[in-house]
Motif scaffolding. Structure first.
Motif, PDB file in Angstrom:
ATOM      1  N   ARG A 227       0.844  -1.186   0.000  1.00  0.00           N
ATOM      2  CA  ARG A 227       0.000   0.000   0.000  1.00  0.00           C
ATOM      3  C   ARG A 227       0.884   1.242   0.000  1.00  0.00           C
ATOM      4  O   ARG A 227       1.943   1.249   0.615  1.00  0.00           O
ATOM      5  CB  ARG A 227      -0.936  -0.040   1.201  1.00  0.00           C
ATOM      6  CG  ARG A 227      -1.849  -1.286   1.129  1.00  0.00           C
ATOM      7  CD  ARG A 227      -2.745  -1.446   2.293  1.00  0.00           C
ATOM      8  NE  ARG A 227      -3.606  -0.305   2.509  1.00  0.00           N
ATOM      9  CZ  ARG A 227      -4.736  -0.048   1.837  1.00  0.00           C
ATOM     10  NH1 ARG A 227      -5.142  -0.884   0.914  1.00  0.00           N
ATOM     11  NH2 ARG A 227      -5.450   1.015   2.103  1.00  0.00           N
TER      12      ARG A 227
ATOM     13  N   GLY B  80       1.011   5.852  -0.556  1.00  0.00           N
ATOM     14  CA  GLY B  80       0.294   7.120  -0.634  1.00  0.00           C
ATOM     15  C   GLY B  80      -0.539   7.381   0.605  1.00  0.00           C
ATOM     16  O   GLY B  80      -0.283   6.839   1.682  1.00  0.00           O
ATOM     17  N   ASN B  81      -1.552   8.174   0.438  1.00  0.00           N
ATOM     18  CA  ASN B  81      -2.412   8.587   1.542  1.00  0.00           C
ATOM     19  C   ASN B  81      -3.545   7.583   1.730  1.00  0.00           C
ATOM     20  O   ASN B  81      -4.704   7.878   1.467  1.00  0.00           O
ATOM     21  CB  ASN B  81      -2.958   9.996   1.269  1.00  0.00           C
ATOM     22  CG  ASN B  81      -3.681  10.572   2.458  1.00  0.00           C
ATOM     23  OD1 ASN B  81      -3.469  10.147   3.593  1.00  0.00           O
ATOM     24  ND2 ASN B  81      -4.558  11.513   2.207  1.00  0.00           N
ATOM     25  N   VAL B  82      -3.179   6.359   2.141  1.00  0.00           N
ATOM     26  CA  VAL B  82      -4.146   5.287   2.342  1.00  0.00           C
ATOM     27  C   VAL B  82      -3.895   4.634   3.696  1.00  0.00           C
ATOM     28  O   VAL B  82      -2.809   4.753   4.266  1.00  0.00           O
ATOM     29  CB  VAL B  82      -4.061   4.205   1.229  1.00  0.00           C
ATOM     30  CG1 VAL B  82      -4.402   4.778  -0.132  1.00  0.00           C
ATOM     31  CG2 VAL B  82      -2.685   3.552   1.195  1.00  0.00           C
TER      32      VAL B  82
ATOM     33  N   SER C 279      -0.364   2.564   4.824  1.00  0.00           N
ATOM     34  CA  SER C 279       0.609   2.850   3.772  1.00  0.00           C
ATOM     35  C   SER C 279       1.961   2.216   4.120  1.00  0.00           C
ATOM     36  O   SER C 279       2.412   2.279   5.255  1.00  0.00           O
ATOM     37  CB  SER C 279       0.764   4.367   3.603  1.00  0.00           C
ATOM     38  OG  SER C 279       1.592   4.649   2.502  1.00  0.00           O
TER      39      SER C 279
ATOM     40  N   GLY D 241     -10.900  -4.371  -0.821  1.00  0.00           N
ATOM     41  CA  GLY D 241     -11.370  -3.067  -0.383  1.00  0.00           C
ATOM     42  C   GLY D 241     -12.747  -3.176   0.232  1.00  0.00           C
ATOM     43  O   GLY D 241     -13.224  -4.267   0.537  1.00  0.00           O
TER      44      GLY D 241
ATOM     45  N   GLU E 253      -7.552  -3.190  -9.003  1.00  0.00           N
ATOM     46  CA  GLU E 253      -6.236  -3.072  -8.385  1.00  0.00           C
ATOM     47  C   GLU E 253      -5.115  -3.763  -9.155  1.00  0.00           C
ATOM     48  O   GLU E 253      -4.012  -3.232  -9.222  1.00  0.00           O
ATOM     49  CB  GLU E 253      -6.279  -3.583  -6.945  1.00  0.00           C
ATOM     50  CG  GLU E 253      -7.138  -2.687  -6.067  1.00  0.00           C
ATOM     51  CD  GLU E 253      -7.118  -3.067  -4.605  1.00  0.00           C
ATOM     52  OE1 GLU E 253      -6.457  -4.064  -4.229  1.00  0.00           O
ATOM     53  OE2 GLU E 253      -7.784  -2.353  -3.834  1.00  0.00           O
TER      54      GLU E 253
ATOM     55  N   ASN F  46       0.244  -3.565 -11.407  1.00  0.00           N
ATOM     56  CA  ASN F  46      -0.194  -2.450 -10.566  1.00  0.00           C
ATOM     57  C   ASN F  46      -1.040  -1.474 -11.383  1.00  0.00           C
ATOM     58  O   ASN F  46      -0.519  -0.719 -12.176  1.00  0.00           O
ATOM     59  CB  ASN F  46       1.021  -1.741  -9.968  1.00  0.00           C
ATOM     60  CG  ASN F  46       0.635  -0.653  -8.999  1.00  0.00           C
ATOM     61  OD1 ASN F  46      -0.541  -0.394  -8.758  1.00  0.00           O
ATOM     62  ND2 ASN F  46       1.638  -0.005  -8.433  1.00  0.00           N
TER      63      ASN F  46
ATOM     64  N   GLU G 254      -3.045   0.778  -9.855  1.00  0.00           N
ATOM     65  CA  GLU G 254      -3.284   1.970  -9.033  1.00  0.00           C
ATOM     66  C   GLU G 254      -1.971   2.443  -8.388  1.00  0.00           C
ATOM     67  O   GLU G 254      -1.781   2.324  -7.186  1.00  0.00           O
ATOM     68  CB  GLU G 254      -4.334   1.677  -7.956  1.00  0.00           C
ATOM     69  CG  GLU G 254      -5.685   1.310  -8.517  1.00  0.00           C
ATOM     70  CD  GLU G 254      -6.727   1.041  -7.441  1.00  0.00           C
ATOM     71  OE1 GLU G 254      -7.880   1.438  -7.654  1.00  0.00           O
ATOM     72  OE2 GLU G 254      -6.391   0.446  -6.396  1.00  0.00           O
TER      73      GLU G 254
ATOM     74  N   ASP H 123      -0.942   5.184  -7.486  1.00  0.00           N
ATOM     75  CA  ASP H 123      -1.104   6.173  -6.418  1.00  0.00           C
ATOM     76  C   ASP H 123      -1.472   5.521  -5.081  1.00  0.00           C
ATOM     77  O   ASP H 123      -1.351   6.138  -4.030  1.00  0.00           O
ATOM     78  CB  ASP H 123      -2.153   7.215  -6.798  1.00  0.00           C
ATOM     79  CG  ASP H 123      -3.510   6.604  -7.138  1.00  0.00           C
ATOM     80  OD1 ASP H 123      -3.533   5.517  -7.766  1.00  0.00           O
ATOM     81  OD2 ASP H 123      -4.537   7.200  -6.786  1.00  0.00           O
ATOM     82  N   LYS H 124      -1.900   4.244  -5.127  1.00  0.00           N
ATOM     83  CA  LYS H 124      -2.306   3.527  -3.913  1.00  0.00           C
ATOM     84  C   LYS H 124      -1.453   2.295  -3.640  1.00  0.00           C
ATOM     85  O   LYS H 124      -1.608   1.647  -2.605  1.00  0.00           O
ATOM     86  CB  LYS H 124      -3.767   3.072  -4.024  1.00  0.00           C
ATOM     87  CG  LYS H 124      -4.763   4.208  -4.124  1.00  0.00           C
ATOM     88  CD  LYS H 124      -6.163   3.645  -4.258  1.00  0.00           C
ATOM     89  CE  LYS H 124      -7.193   4.733  -4.449  1.00  0.00           C
ATOM     90  NZ  LYS H 124      -8.530   4.176  -4.664  1.00  0.00           N
ATOM     91  N   CYS H 125      -0.580   1.941  -4.571  1.00  0.00           N
ATOM     92  CA  CYS H 125       0.211   0.704  -4.457  1.00  0.00           C
ATOM     93  C   CYS H 125       1.591   0.938  -5.065  1.00  0.00           C
ATOM     94  O   CYS H 125       1.704   1.486  -6.160  1.00  0.00           O
ATOM     95  CB  CYS H 125      -0.520  -0.415  -5.201  1.00  0.00           C
ATOM     96  SG  CYS H 125       0.404  -1.951  -5.345  1.00  0.00           S
TER      97      CYS H 125
END
Length: 156
Positions: A29, A31-33, A36, A44, A63, A105, A107, A109-111
């Motif tokens: 994970r 980013g802003n999750v 992280s 999810g 994902e 991958n 995403e 920004d999330k992974c």
């Protein structure tokens, strides 16, 4: 008169893509999750009006870009989790041994990475919830709790 509030819970869906060599796919994970930097399987929150099967198929497609035929998605575990902050959630875990496409991958920004890991020896940087699910998956358990205080004073 005792009025009880109806229980509600967030529902998580997770998919363990399970290769013939026994490894499962985990995502780092980023980013802003939540969590992280830690590892978790594709998954999810269930969206309003969505079945757990539809949610699992959507999440794995969004994902990691793979398609799973409904008959190839198998229920493998239900976990009632409580976070250290006290938030309760239900995790519905599926496994698949067949899928179309090569996981990648989708995403960034999330992974930050995809890692094939031995579920019997989860990496030390797994989300604790994930490590507990992998332990139960390897044990063949269909139901577990995680993060709840038991009647004997420990946690389950």
């Amino acid at each position: 008169m005792n009025h009880r509030t109806r229980y509600t819970s967030v529902v998580d869906v997770m998919v363990l893509l399970h290769r013939p060599d026994g490894r499962v796919l985990l995502l780092r994970r980023a980013g802003n999750v939540y969590a992280s930097g830690l590892l978790a399987p594709p998954g999810g929150h269930l969206e309003n009006g969505e079945t757990v099967v539809d949610g699992a198929l959507r999440e794995v497609s969004e994902e990691v870009g793979v398609g799973i035929a409904r008959p190839d998605l198998e229920f493998c575990h239900l976990v009632h989790h409580r976070s250290p902050e006290g938030e309760a959630r239900l995790g519905v875990v599926f496994t698949a041994q067949r899928w179309s496409g090569e996981p990648h991958n989708q995403e960034p920004d999330k992974c930050s990475a995809l890692i094939w890991a031995n579920p019997a020896q989860p990496p030390s940087d797994c989300v604790p919830y994930t490590a507990a699910v992998l332990h139960q998956f390897c044990a063949g358990a269909l139901l577990s709790t995680h993060g709840w205080t038991t009647t004997t004073g420990g946690t389950a």
